[in-house]
Scaffold this active site. Sequence first.
Site, short mmCIF file in Angstrom:
data_model
loop_
_atom_site.label_atom_id
_atom_site.label_comp_id
_atom_site.label_asym_id
_atom_site.label_seq_id
_atom_site.Cartn_x
_atom_site.Cartn_y
_atom_site.Cartn_z
N ASP A 155 -8.38 -11.28 -8.56
CA ASP A 155 -7.26 -11.49 -9.46
C ASP A 155 -7.33 -10.34 -10.47
O ASP A 155 -8.33 -10.21 -11.20
CB ASP A 155 -7.39 -12.85 -10.16
CG ASP A 155 -6.17 -13.14 -11.04
OD1 ASP A 155 -5.61 -12.18 -11.61
OD2 ASP A 155 -5.79 -14.32 -11.15
N GLY A 156 -6.31 -9.49 -10.49
CA GLY A 156 -6.34 -8.29 -11.33
C GLY A 156 -6.56 -8.60 -12.81
O GLY A 156 -7.05 -7.77 -13.56
N ASP A 158 -5.76 -6.12 -4.59
CA ASP A 158 -4.59 -7.02 -4.60
C ASP A 158 -5.10 -8.44 -4.40
O ASP A 158 -5.94 -8.69 -3.53
CB ASP A 158 -3.60 -6.65 -3.49
CG ASP A 158 -2.24 -7.26 -3.74
OD1 ASP A 158 -1.31 -6.52 -4.13
OD2 ASP A 158 -2.09 -8.50 -3.59
N GLY A 194 0.76 -1.24 0.00
CA GLY A 194 0.00 0.00 0.00
C GLY A 194 0.80 1.30 0.00
O GLY A 194 0.22 2.37 0.16
N GLY A 195 2.12 1.23 -0.21
CA GLY A 195 2.93 2.46 -0.23
C GLY A 195 2.44 3.44 -1.29
O GLY A 195 2.25 4.63 -1.03
N LYS A 196 2.20 2.92 -2.48
CA LYS A 196 1.79 3.82 -3.58
C LYS A 196 0.33 4.23 -3.40
O LYS A 196 -0.05 5.34 -3.76
CB LYS A 196 2.03 3.16 -4.94
CG LYS A 196 3.52 2.92 -5.19
CD LYS A 196 3.80 2.43 -6.58
CE LYS A 196 5.24 1.97 -6.71
NZ LYS A 196 5.53 0.71 -5.93
N ARG A 225 -1.68 -9.91 2.11
CA ARG A 225 -1.07 -8.60 1.83
C ARG A 225 -2.14 -7.50 1.86
O ARG A 225 -1.84 -6.35 2.22
CB ARG A 225 -0.35 -8.63 0.48
CG ARG A 225 1.00 -9.40 0.58
CD ARG A 225 1.64 -9.62 -0.77
NE ARG A 225 2.11 -8.42 -1.42
CZ ARG A 225 3.35 -7.94 -1.31
NH1 ARG A 225 4.23 -8.56 -0.56
NH2 ARG A 225 3.70 -6.86 -1.97
N ASP A 283 1.29 -1.84 -10.78
CA ASP A 283 2.61 -2.03 -10.14
C ASP A 283 2.76 -3.54 -9.92
O ASP A 283 2.43 -4.05 -8.86
CB ASP A 283 2.62 -1.26 -8.82
CG ASP A 283 3.97 -1.26 -8.15
OD1 ASP A 283 4.99 -1.22 -8.87
OD2 ASP A 283 4.02 -1.32 -6.91
N CYS A 285 9.92 -3.27 -9.86
CA CYS A 285 11.17 -2.93 -9.16
C CYS A 285 12.25 -3.91 -9.61
O CYS A 285 13.02 -4.43 -8.81
CB CYS A 285 10.99 -2.88 -7.66
SG CYS A 285 10.19 -4.29 -6.95
N1 SAM Z 1 1.93 -1.32 -5.24
C1 SAM Z 1 2.38 -1.95 -4.02
C2 SAM Z 1 2.99 -0.89 -3.12
O1 SAM Z 1 3.42 0.15 -3.60
O2 SAM Z 1 3.02 -1.13 -1.91
C3 SAM Z 1 3.37 -3.05 -4.31
C4 SAM Z 1 2.82 -4.09 -5.24
S1 SAM Z 1 3.84 -5.52 -5.37
C5 SAM Z 1 5.11 -4.95 -6.39
C6 SAM Z 1 2.91 -6.53 -6.44
C7 SAM Z 1 1.61 -7.02 -5.85
O3 SAM Z 1 0.89 -7.69 -6.87
C8 SAM Z 1 1.72 -8.00 -4.70
O4 SAM Z 1 1.13 -7.46 -3.54
C9 SAM Z 1 0.92 -9.23 -5.17
O5 SAM Z 1 0.14 -9.80 -4.14
C10 SAM Z 1 0.05 -8.63 -6.23
N2 SAM Z 1 -0.42 -9.57 -7.26
C11 SAM Z 1 0.20 -10.66 -7.76
N3 SAM Z 1 -0.58 -11.25 -8.67
C12 SAM Z 1 -1.70 -10.51 -8.77
C13 SAM Z 1 -2.90 -10.64 -9.53
N4 SAM Z 1 -3.07 -11.64 -10.39
N5 SAM Z 1 -3.86 -9.71 -9.36
C14 SAM Z 1 -3.70 -8.70 -8.48
N6 SAM Z 1 -2.60 -8.54 -7.71
C15 SAM Z 1 -1.61 -9.44 -7.86
#
Ligand code: SAM
Length: 382
Positions: free
Chosen positions: A236-237, A205, A186-188, A210, A254, A309
Amino acid sequence: MFFPHQAATAPRIPSTRLALHHFDTSYSLHLGALWPSVRAGLLCEQKYGALLNNFAAADHVPEELELLNATDFISEALQKVQQWQRGVAVGEAATGCQEGSGEGRTGMQAEIVAQAEMSPPLCTSISSKIKCYTFPRGDITRFRPARPDGLGLLDYYLMDAASLLPVLALDVQPDEFVLDLCAAPGGKTLALLQTGFCGHLAANDVSVSRTKRLYQILQSYVPKEVRDTVSVTSYDGRDWDQVKGGTFHKVLVDVPCTTDRHSAMEEDNNIFHRRRTKERQMLPMLQLQLLMAGILAARPGGAVLYSTCSLSPLQNECVVERALDVARAQFNISIHPEDLSHFRTLFQDTFSFFSECRLGELVLPHLTANFGPMYFCKLRRE
Ligand code: SAM
């Protein structure tokens, strides 16, 4: 002779070593002579920025941080723009050359003019109230932990300052509908809320655990009336289009990636663990599917910001290029990548940028400015 019991108990190669071996092979080709210094950065303590919490009663915090020699890198960039613009005006008055005409400019003046002309898009995002303090290049002072105000809201959030660049590039405008497709922890999301501009923010998410951390961050930093404008989901995004397609002005994608800094340093939850090889190899496909879902979630004219990242071109430019093709061929949607090269000029005092990305921008870890890696690319949907 082969003894199966020995194979089973043979010492396991640490995932961090596998990660570094992989990085040495691929990034030395991609980054060339820059790789040894980037590698050293990845293996050393990263730097943080303190994202000020505008919702907390913490007026004393900027003064406290400035006494420690930290500065808000965003307002510093804004001041630089204003200086350039004043420099252009003064330079043109001194040389008698007209605005818009190149006649009579020295090389230095021409550079100042070029920089000043590049900056207007950024000025809008800078005025968005996001403030993040960092220590100067080469200064590795650590920030104290965040403290609560009288109502229990924490005064700042410590994060990789490069993570703010995708949020700044998204450039949220008043009352816009914003989707953060992979939002946890959740930083962003918190940075998006600091703009004060989100008419509605959908934070999604897939990971329920998470998402709990996302709730905790919202609880610790954001007052209830603002939290009520945020909808948190755990879809699921990749299926987002089936929920609410084509409705958002701005979409942040992200994506999960090889999280290079983590993979080089931490055994825990390391995607280079042999057990996760398949998952790692499938990442570019997952990233493409998530980016496509983000594109479909944006309304025509809206913008999508893709970020990772990782330093990997396969997870960065290649995913974006593939998404442009798929959007055109399968959905008849035209997407235009936006030029963000002015970020490089404006934030060069704080971050080290890679100047050779085919598309988007990349912050490289460096011992004197140990942020990132952070790749970000902005796409406009027609
Ligand atoms: N944006 C977040 C932040 O700034 O704190 C960091 C995101 S992290 C790089 C990637 C995230 O994508 C993870 O929390 C993971 O659970 C999520 N993720 C992975 N597969 C996904 C999916 N199919 N749909 C939605 N989220 C997914």
